[in-house]
Design a protein around this motif. Sequence first.
Motif, short mmCIF file in Angstrom:
data_model
loop_
_atom_site.label_atom_id
_atom_site.label_comp_id
_atom_site.label_asym_id
_atom_site.label_seq_id
_atom_site.Cartn_x
_atom_site.Cartn_y
_atom_site.Cartn_z
N GLU A 202 8.30 -1.01 -5.38
CA GLU A 202 9.28 -1.86 -6.48
C GLU A 202 8.52 -3.08 -6.92
O GLU A 202 9.12 -3.51 -7.83
N GLY A 203 7.32 -3.24 -6.40
CA GLY A 203 6.59 -4.47 -6.85
C GLY A 203 7.01 -5.99 -6.57
O GLY A 203 6.61 -6.96 -7.03
N THR A 204 7.95 -6.10 -5.52
CA THR A 204 8.21 -7.32 -5.06
C THR A 204 7.04 -8.16 -4.31
O THR A 204 6.80 -9.32 -4.53
N ALA A 205 6.30 -7.16 -3.85
CA ALA A 205 5.06 -7.82 -3.10
C ALA A 205 4.05 -6.98 -2.78
O ALA A 205 4.30 -5.71 -2.60
N GLY A 206 2.82 -7.33 -2.87
CA GLY A 206 1.91 -6.31 -2.53
C GLY A 206 1.62 -5.80 -0.86
O GLY A 206 2.23 -6.77 -0.29
N ALA A 207 1.01 -4.97 -0.45
CA ALA A 207 0.70 -4.68 0.88
C ALA A 207 0.43 -5.94 1.63
O ALA A 207 0.82 -6.15 2.87
N ALA A 208 -0.58 -6.64 1.27
CA ALA A 208 -1.12 -7.75 2.05
C ALA A 208 -0.37 -8.81 2.31
O ALA A 208 -0.19 -9.31 3.25
N THR A 209 0.58 -8.90 1.24
CA THR A 209 1.75 -10.22 1.31
C THR A 209 2.92 -9.49 2.14
O THR A 209 3.24 -10.46 2.96
N VAL A 210 3.11 -8.51 2.17
CA VAL A 210 4.14 -7.84 2.96
C VAL A 210 3.85 -8.02 4.19
O VAL A 210 4.65 -8.43 5.41
N ASP A 211 2.65 -7.54 4.88
CA ASP A 211 2.17 -7.90 6.20
C ASP A 211 2.12 -9.30 6.45
O ASP A 211 2.23 -9.74 7.65
N GLU A 212 1.58 -10.01 5.39
CA GLU A 212 1.47 -11.54 5.80
C GLU A 212 2.82 -12.13 6.11
O GLU A 212 2.96 -13.09 7.01
N VAL A 213 3.89 -11.84 5.51
CA VAL A 213 5.32 -12.33 5.94
C VAL A 213 5.57 -11.78 7.16
O VAL A 213 5.99 -12.88 8.11
N LEU A 258 4.56 6.98 -0.07
CA LEU A 258 4.12 7.17 0.99
C LEU A 258 3.43 8.62 0.90
O LEU A 258 2.33 9.10 1.14
N THR A 259 4.35 9.46 0.36
CA THR A 259 3.97 10.90 0.10
C THR A 259 2.83 10.89 -0.78
O THR A 259 2.01 11.85 -0.50
N GLU A 260 2.84 10.32 -2.17
CA GLU A 260 1.67 10.23 -2.91
C GLU A 260 0.45 9.93 -2.10
O GLU A 260 -0.72 10.34 -2.35
N MET A 261 0.56 8.76 -1.29
CA MET A 261 -0.62 8.38 -0.59
C MET A 261 -1.30 9.45 0.46
O MET A 261 -2.55 9.81 0.56
N VAL A 262 -0.24 9.98 0.98
CA VAL A 262 -0.72 11.23 2.18
C VAL A 262 -1.13 12.33 1.15
O VAL A 262 -2.48 12.89 1.56
N GLU A 263 -0.71 12.66 0.13
CA GLU A 263 -1.29 13.72 -0.71
C GLU A 263 -2.77 13.69 -1.12
O GLU A 263 -3.46 14.38 -1.57
N ALA A 264 -3.03 12.28 -1.58
CA ALA A 264 -4.26 11.76 -2.10
C ALA A 264 -5.27 11.68 -0.88
O ALA A 264 -6.33 11.04 -1.21
N GLY A 265 -4.86 11.97 0.37
CA GLY A 265 -5.58 11.94 1.44
C GLY A 265 -5.88 10.25 1.93
O GLY A 265 -6.96 9.92 2.62
N ARG A 266 -5.12 9.22 1.48
CA ARG A 266 -5.30 8.12 1.70
C ARG A 266 -4.40 7.94 3.01
O ARG A 266 -3.04 7.37 3.01
N GLY A 268 -4.81 5.89 5.78
CA GLY A 268 -4.90 4.82 6.69
C GLY A 268 -6.22 4.74 7.35
O GLY A 268 -7.27 5.27 7.01
N ARG A 269 -6.53 3.86 8.56
CA ARG A 269 -7.64 3.53 9.60
C ARG A 269 -8.25 4.98 9.46
O ARG A 269 -9.69 4.93 9.27
N LYS A 270 -7.82 6.31 9.78
CA LYS A 270 -8.66 7.40 10.04
C LYS A 270 -9.40 8.06 8.84
O LYS A 270 -10.44 8.58 9.20
N THR A 271 -8.91 7.70 7.57
CA THR A 271 -9.79 7.92 6.42
C THR A 271 -10.41 6.60 5.99
O THR A 271 -11.25 6.99 4.82
N GLY A 272 -10.38 5.64 6.27
CA GLY A 272 -11.08 4.60 5.72
C GLY A 272 -10.06 3.77 4.79
O GLY A 272 -10.23 2.60 4.30
N GLN A 273 -9.10 4.19 4.32
CA GLN A 273 -8.23 3.97 3.12
C GLN A 273 -6.76 4.08 3.18
O GLN A 273 -6.34 5.22 3.46
N GLY A 274 -5.81 3.08 3.18
CA GLY A 274 -4.58 3.31 3.25
C GLY A 274 -3.88 2.18 2.34
O GLY A 274 -4.32 1.80 1.21
N PHE A 275 -2.89 1.39 3.12
CA PHE A 275 -2.40 0.27 2.50
C PHE A 275 -3.73 -0.79 2.59
O PHE A 275 -3.49 -1.77 1.68
N HIS A 276 -4.54 -0.67 3.40
CA HIS A 276 -5.67 -1.58 3.55
C HIS A 276 -6.86 -0.93 3.63
O HIS A 276 -6.77 0.47 3.68
#
Length: 280
Positions: A202-213, A258-266, A268-276
């Motif tokens: 929704e664009g309220t905050a990026g992933a890094a900021t969400v985690d920082e909160v 989430l579904t988009e990222m999974v379908e793109a092979g992103r 997380g840690r096991k592929t090197g790219q996810g939200f981070h």
Amino acid sequence: MKVGVVGAGVMGTGVAQCFATSGHEVVVVDPDPAALASGPSRVRDGVRQRALLGGARVDPAEVGARLRWTAGLAELAGCGFVVECAPERVSVKRELFAALGGVCGAEAVLASCTSAIPVAVLAAVTAVPERVLATHFMNPAPLKDAVEVVRGAGTSEVALARAVEVLASLGKKAVVVGDAPGFVTNRVLMLTINEAVKVVAEGTAGAATVDEVFESCFAHPMGPLRTADLIGLDTVRDTLLVLRDLLPDPACEPSPLLTEMVEAGRLGRKTGQGFHTWRR
Ligand SMILES: NC(=O)c1ccc[n+]([C@@H]2O[C@H](COP(=O)([O-])OP(=O)(O)OC[C@H]3O[C@@H](n4cnc5c(N)ncnc54)[C@H](O)[C@@H]3O)[C@@H](O)[C@H]2O)c1
């Protein structure tokens, strides 16, 4: 004791490391040749990482010698304890549990590392429902001190006591809970992660900021999206689908991002790219 681990992914490798480090002989079963090939080096890295983080210094070669990697489920014959760590899909796990009762020792406890599938769903396909329960290890298994143990309605006192005793032999505390979709941990955590993904979409905050909160304001050691990356976004999506189907609750419908990222092979840690981005 001879122990079986079914599935040599993120959790199976970590669980196998815990057992082998504690002196158990471990058979690890996985149909994927790539998982079997990379398993020994992932365990070696895990043993070194644990020592670096203050755990006991053990010889990785000694730990490796207690592990056997195979595609054959039949090699679980004689195992007294089996931890199933296959993907979070009801059909895959039910097929495995239907086979495990016949393959393992007559007294074997059949434990699932499932994130959300009720024990009752897995026990229903075996001839030995009294020996079925869930040992929901946390990730990374070798670094976490407690395991959520799920007791099904049909789980016997003997099987539960065996599980608690076996976990104690790994230096882990069992926290016993009742049987329900997602148990305690993932009934709460998966919805939190899904909401965090929606906040990013929704664009309220990026992933890094969400985690920082969560990390700075709440002092959580790790925000929900870093946690999702660590779990594996495919596993998060599969777990949400299990919850959506079993509860059923539309809040559990995986966020389209989430579904988009999974379908793109992103994943997380096991592929090197996810939200981070992760170093591999
Ligand atoms: N990743 C986490 O943080 C985490 C934490 C706790 C529990 N879990 C649960 O643990 C289980 C495994 O998750 P993971 O993250 O290790 O997944 P993963 O995708 O990393 O690994 C799954 C492994 O299972 C193998 N597999 C597929 N079909 C199989 C079969 N029929 N028999 C044996 N192996 C098979 C795959 O080849 C793969 O190596 C899931 O139920 C998951 O929900 C995951």
